[in-house]
Motif scaffolding. Structure first.
Motif, short mmCIF file in Angstrom:
data_model
loop_
_atom_site.label_atom_id
_atom_site.label_comp_id
_atom_site.label_asym_id
_atom_site.label_seq_id
_atom_site.Cartn_x
_atom_site.Cartn_y
_atom_site.Cartn_z
N ALA A 41 -9.90 18.24 10.61
CA ALA A 41 -10.53 19.28 10.84
C ALA A 41 -11.54 19.09 11.85
O ALA A 41 -12.16 20.04 12.37
CB ALA A 41 -11.42 19.66 9.67
N GLY A 42 -11.64 18.02 12.69
CA GLY A 42 -12.33 17.78 13.67
C GLY A 42 -12.79 16.31 13.90
O GLY A 42 -12.33 15.50 13.17
N PHE A 62 -10.05 20.89 6.63
CA PHE A 62 -10.33 22.12 6.38
C PHE A 62 -10.31 22.57 4.97
O PHE A 62 -9.41 22.35 4.17
CB PHE A 62 -9.46 23.25 7.22
CG PHE A 62 -9.50 22.79 8.62
CD1 PHE A 62 -10.55 23.40 9.29
CD2 PHE A 62 -8.41 22.30 9.30
CE1 PHE A 62 -10.83 23.47 10.77
CE2 PHE A 62 -8.61 22.43 10.80
CZ PHE A 62 -9.83 22.78 11.37
N LEU A 63 -11.35 23.30 4.64
CA LEU A 63 -11.24 24.11 3.41
C LEU A 63 -9.98 24.81 3.21
O LEU A 63 -9.55 25.52 4.16
CB LEU A 63 -12.40 24.44 3.00
CG LEU A 63 -13.75 23.62 3.18
CD1 LEU A 63 -15.10 24.50 2.59
CD2 LEU A 63 -13.60 22.55 1.94
N HIS A 66 -9.31 28.23 5.57
CA HIS A 66 -9.89 27.62 6.63
C HIS A 66 -9.18 27.07 7.62
O HIS A 66 -9.59 26.63 9.06
CB HIS A 66 -11.17 27.09 6.70
CG HIS A 66 -12.15 28.46 5.92
ND1 HIS A 66 -12.47 28.07 4.46
CD2 HIS A 66 -13.07 29.19 6.25
CE1 HIS A 66 -13.27 28.97 4.02
NE2 HIS A 66 -13.68 29.63 4.90
N GLU A 67 -7.90 26.89 7.36
CA GLU A 67 -6.92 25.91 8.24
C GLU A 67 -6.92 26.14 9.59
O GLU A 67 -6.65 25.65 10.78
CB GLU A 67 -5.37 25.83 7.77
CG GLU A 67 -5.45 25.13 6.49
CD GLU A 67 -5.70 26.22 5.00
OE1 GLU A 67 -6.04 27.30 5.46
OE2 GLU A 67 -5.93 25.62 3.86
N GLN A 68 -7.09 27.64 9.91
CA GLN A 68 -7.14 28.10 11.32
C GLN A 68 -8.50 28.34 12.20
O GLN A 68 -8.52 28.51 13.21
CB GLN A 68 -6.41 29.49 11.36
CG GLN A 68 -5.08 29.66 10.82
CD GLN A 68 -3.95 28.63 11.64
OE1 GLN A 68 -4.17 28.66 12.72
NE2 GLN A 68 -3.29 27.94 10.64
N SER A 69 -9.45 27.73 11.39
CA SER A 69 -10.73 27.65 11.89
C SER A 69 -10.92 26.59 13.30
O SER A 69 -10.07 25.77 13.37
CB SER A 69 -11.64 27.36 11.01
OG SER A 69 -11.78 27.92 9.77
N GLU A 70 -11.83 26.69 13.95
CA GLU A 70 -12.34 25.99 15.23
C GLU A 70 -12.71 24.57 14.40
O GLU A 70 -13.10 24.31 13.46
CB GLU A 70 -13.53 26.46 15.72
CG GLU A 70 -12.94 27.71 16.67
CD GLU A 70 -12.14 27.30 17.94
OE1 GLU A 70 -12.36 26.37 18.46
OE2 GLU A 70 -11.07 28.09 18.01
N PRO A 71 -12.24 23.50 15.22
CA PRO A 71 -12.77 21.97 14.67
C PRO A 71 -14.11 22.07 14.64
O PRO A 71 -14.71 22.39 15.25
CB PRO A 71 -11.91 21.31 15.65
CG PRO A 71 -10.66 21.77 16.31
CD PRO A 71 -11.08 23.36 16.23
N VAL A 72 -14.56 21.26 13.74
CA VAL A 72 -15.92 20.90 13.24
C VAL A 72 -16.11 19.67 13.25
O VAL A 72 -15.28 18.83 12.67
CB VAL A 72 -16.40 21.81 12.20
CG1 VAL A 72 -17.75 21.31 11.94
CG2 VAL A 72 -16.15 23.19 12.22
N SER A 104 -17.04 6.68 -6.74
CA SER A 104 -17.82 8.07 -6.86
C SER A 104 -16.66 8.98 -5.86
O SER A 104 -15.75 8.61 -5.00
CB SER A 104 -18.98 7.86 -5.71
OG SER A 104 -18.71 7.48 -4.65
N MET A 105 -16.87 10.26 -6.01
CA MET A 105 -15.92 11.14 -5.53
C MET A 105 -16.62 12.65 -5.22
O MET A 105 -17.97 12.92 -5.81
CB MET A 105 -14.88 11.85 -6.20
CG MET A 105 -13.94 10.66 -6.78
SD MET A 105 -12.76 11.59 -7.83
CE MET A 105 -11.36 10.93 -7.03
N LYS A 106 -16.32 13.10 -3.95
CA LYS A 106 -16.89 14.52 -3.43
C LYS A 106 -15.85 15.01 -3.00
O LYS A 106 -15.19 14.68 -1.75
CB LYS A 106 -17.98 14.15 -2.47
CG LYS A 106 -18.39 15.29 -1.72
CD LYS A 106 -18.88 16.56 -2.77
CE LYS A 106 -19.45 17.64 -2.10
NZ LYS A 106 -19.47 18.94 -2.79
N ILE A 107 -15.09 16.01 -3.57
CA ILE A 107 -14.01 16.72 -3.08
C ILE A 107 -14.32 18.06 -3.29
O ILE A 107 -14.59 18.54 -4.65
CB ILE A 107 -12.64 16.35 -3.79
CG1 ILE A 107 -12.15 15.00 -3.65
CG2 ILE A 107 -11.55 17.09 -3.50
CD1 ILE A 107 -11.28 14.24 -4.49
N THR A 108 -14.22 18.73 -2.29
CA THR A 108 -14.51 20.36 -2.49
C THR A 108 -13.26 21.11 -2.40
O THR A 108 -12.53 20.82 -1.80
CB THR A 108 -15.62 20.78 -1.50
OG1 THR A 108 -15.23 20.60 -0.25
CG2 THR A 108 -16.95 20.10 -1.92
#
Length: 108
Positions: A41-42, A62-63, A66-72, A104-108
């Protein structure tokens, strides 16, 4: 799989890691073998004095929807410790002085 990697002064990056995309490692950061860094995603910018241990996965994607969003850029601050098996996925920033412990995990 194309990758662009920048390594800061004094950083130690083991060559047995998997990198996809643009990733930069700040000064004095240590990357152990088996780490996976995916910058879909960037770019991923990792600050100074971080320790990323074996088999940590940092996946910047990308979430859904939001796959077509600008790279962040995913910015990871300084003085963080990512311990064995931590998984970070779908976040936009990580501050300074954090400890992600085993499994640990952080997946959104």
């Amino acid at each position: 799989m194309s990758s662009k990697v920048k390594i800061g002064q004094g950083a130690m990056v083991c060559k047995e890691i998997k990198v996809k995309g643009q990733v930069s490692f700040g000064a004095s950061t240590i990357i152990h073998p088996g780490v996976t860094l995916i910058a879909e995603a960037g770019p991923i910018e990792i600050g100074e004095n971080n320790i990323i241990e074996e088999y940590v996965n940092i996946i910047h994607k990308f979430l859904p929807g939001h796959e077509q969003s600008e790279p962040v850029t995913l910015k990871i601050g300084s003085n963080n410790v990512f311990e064995v098996y931590s998984t970070i996925e779908g976040v936009s920033s990580i501050g300074d002085n954090n400890i992600f412990e085993s499994k640990s995990m952080k997946i959104t």
